[in-house]
Design a protein around this motif. Structure first.
Motif, PDB file in Angstrom:
ATOM      1  N   LYS A   3       1.357  -1.694  -0.204  1.00  0.00           N
ATOM      2  CA  LYS A   3       0.037   0.349  -0.438  1.00  0.00           C
ATOM      3  C   LYS A   3       0.965   0.960   0.127  1.00  0.00           C
ATOM      4  CE  LYS A   3      -4.342  -2.407   1.229  1.00  0.00           C
ATOM      5  NZ  LYS A   3      -4.895  -1.983   0.254  1.00  0.00           N
ATOM      6  N   LEU A   8      -3.843   3.069  -0.679  1.00  0.00           N
ATOM      7  CA  LEU A   8      -4.128   2.249  -1.978  1.00  0.00           C
ATOM      8  C   LEU A   8      -2.830   1.496  -1.932  1.00  0.00           C
ATOM      9  CD1 LEU A   8      -5.665   5.472  -3.695  1.00  0.00           C
ATOM     10  CD2 LEU A   8      -7.021   4.046  -2.960  1.00  0.00           C
ATOM     11  N   ASP A   9      -3.637   0.509  -2.851  1.00  0.00           N
ATOM     12  CA  ASP A   9      -2.236  -0.508  -3.639  1.00  0.00           C
ATOM     13  C   ASP A   9      -1.320   0.290  -4.498  1.00  0.00           C
ATOM     14  OD1 ASP A   9      -1.775  -2.770  -6.240  1.00  0.00           O
ATOM     15  OD2 ASP A   9      -2.501  -4.342  -4.412  1.00  0.00           O
ATOM     16  N   LYS A  12      -1.504  -0.565  -8.719  1.00  0.00           N
ATOM     17  CA  LYS A  12      -2.884  -0.386  -8.986  1.00  0.00           C
ATOM     18  C   LYS A  12      -2.973   1.351  -9.772  1.00  0.00           C
ATOM     19  CE  LYS A  12      -6.269  -3.532  -7.573  1.00  0.00           C
ATOM     20  NZ  LYS A  12      -7.422  -4.281  -6.936  1.00  0.00           N
ATOM     21  N   GLY A 126     -12.189   2.662  -9.630  1.00  0.00           N
ATOM     22  CA  GLY A 126     -13.433   1.764  -8.786  1.00  0.00           C
ATOM     23  C   GLY A 126     -12.697   1.052  -8.272  1.00  0.00           C
ATOM     24  N   ASP A 127     -12.175   0.319  -9.173  1.00  0.00           N
ATOM     25  CA  ASP A 127     -11.583  -1.339  -8.890  1.00  0.00           C
ATOM     26  C   ASP A 127      -9.824  -1.063  -7.813  1.00  0.00           C
ATOM     27  OD1 ASP A 127     -11.039  -3.705  -8.781  1.00  0.00           O
ATOM     28  OD2 ASP A 127      -8.923  -4.144 -10.267  1.00  0.00           O
ATOM     29  N   GLU A 129     -10.037   1.048  -5.433  1.00  0.00           N
ATOM     30  CA  GLU A 129     -11.253   1.529  -4.728  1.00  0.00           C
ATOM     31  C   GLU A 129     -10.528   3.473  -4.305  1.00  0.00           C
ATOM     32  OE1 GLU A 129     -10.532  -0.845  -0.707  1.00  0.00           O
ATOM     33  OE2 GLU A 129     -11.899  -2.396  -2.506  1.00  0.00           O
ATOM     34  N   ASP A 130     -10.338   3.966  -5.420  1.00  0.00           N
ATOM     35  CA  ASP A 130      -9.674   5.213  -5.043  1.00  0.00           C
ATOM     36  C   ASP A 130     -10.668   5.925  -4.990  1.00  0.00           C
ATOM     37  OD1 ASP A 130      -8.234   7.439  -5.433  1.00  0.00           O
ATOM     38  OD2 ASP A 130      -7.644   6.772  -7.883  1.00  0.00           O
ATOM     39  N   GLU A 131     -10.987   6.659  -4.222  1.00  0.00           N
ATOM     40  CA  GLU A 131     -12.149   7.336  -4.277  1.00  0.00           C
ATOM     41  C   GLU A 131     -12.180   8.699  -4.462  1.00  0.00           C
ATOM     42  OE1 GLU A 131     -15.818   6.434  -3.873  1.00  0.00           O
ATOM     43  OE2 GLU A 131     -14.661   4.389  -3.632  1.00  0.00           O
TER      44      GLU A 131
END
Length: 157
Positions: A3, A8-9, A12, A126-127, A129-131
Motif C-alpha cells: 500500500k 492504495l495498492d 494499481k 473504482g477497482d 478503491e481510489d475515491e
C-alpha cells in the motif's frame, strides 16, 4: 500487494497514474487547440465564439492542474513535456483553424475522446478503491456530457 502512503495498492496506483498521465497529455493538446481557436476565430460568430473558447480553455487549464495534482497525490510524477503530450495524445494537434464550425466540431470530437478515457479511468479507479480519482472523473464526465450536448446543439446536430 503493498500500500502507498494514502492506503492504495501500489501496483494499481502506478496503473492509475499512467492512465492519468495519458489523460493529461490529451488535455494539454486539447487546451492548446482551443487557445488557437480563440486566437484565430473569424466570421459572423466571432464575438460569441471568442468568449466561449476562452471559457473553455480556462476550464481545461483548471482540469490540467487537477489531473497533475492527482498523479502527485498517488505518489507519481505528472508528465510535463510537450514531446510526451504529442506522443501520447489521441486528440490531434490542430493548426490554423479560424472557422467556427470546424473548431466546434473539433471540440466535440476531442470531448468524445476525453470522456471515453475518463470512463475507463473511472472503472480503473473504482477497482483500486481510489475515491479521489473516481470523484474527479465522475465530475468531469457529467459536466462534459452537458457541454457536448450544448456544442452539438449549436452545430445543429
Amino acid at each position: 500487494m503493498g500500500k502507498n502512503f494514502i492506503g492504495l495498492d501500489t501496483e494499481k496506483t502506478a496503473q492509475l497514474a499512467d492512465s492519468l498521465n495519458d489523460l493529461l497529455s490529451n488535455y494539454q493538446i486539447f487546451y492548446m487547440n482551443v487557445r488557437g481557436y480563440h486566437w484565430n476565430i473569424k466570421g459572423d460568430n466571432f464575438f460569441e465564439l471568442h468568449v466561449k473558447f476562452e471559457e473553455l480553455y480556462d476550464d481545461l487549464l483548471l482540469k490540467i492542474d487537477e489531473i497533475a495534482e492527482r498523479v502527485l497525490t498517488l505518489g507519481h510524477r505528472p508528465a510535463h513535456a510537450y514531446s510526451t503530450y504529442i506522443e501520447r495524445s489521441e486528440v490531434p494537434e490542430r493548426k490554423d483553424v479560424s472557422d467556427g464550425k470546424e473548431a466546434m466540431e473539433n471540440i466535440v470530437e476531442s470531448f468524445a475522446k476525453l470522456i471515453g478515457k475518463q470512463r475507463a479511468l473511472l472503472s480503473l479507479a473504482g477497482d483500486a478503491e481510489d475515491e479521489g480519482t473516481v470523484a474527479l472523473m465522475s465530475d468531469y464526465i457529467s459536466q462534459q456530457e452537458k457541454t457536448v450536448w450544448m456544442y452539438r446543439s449549436y452545430l445543429g446536430h
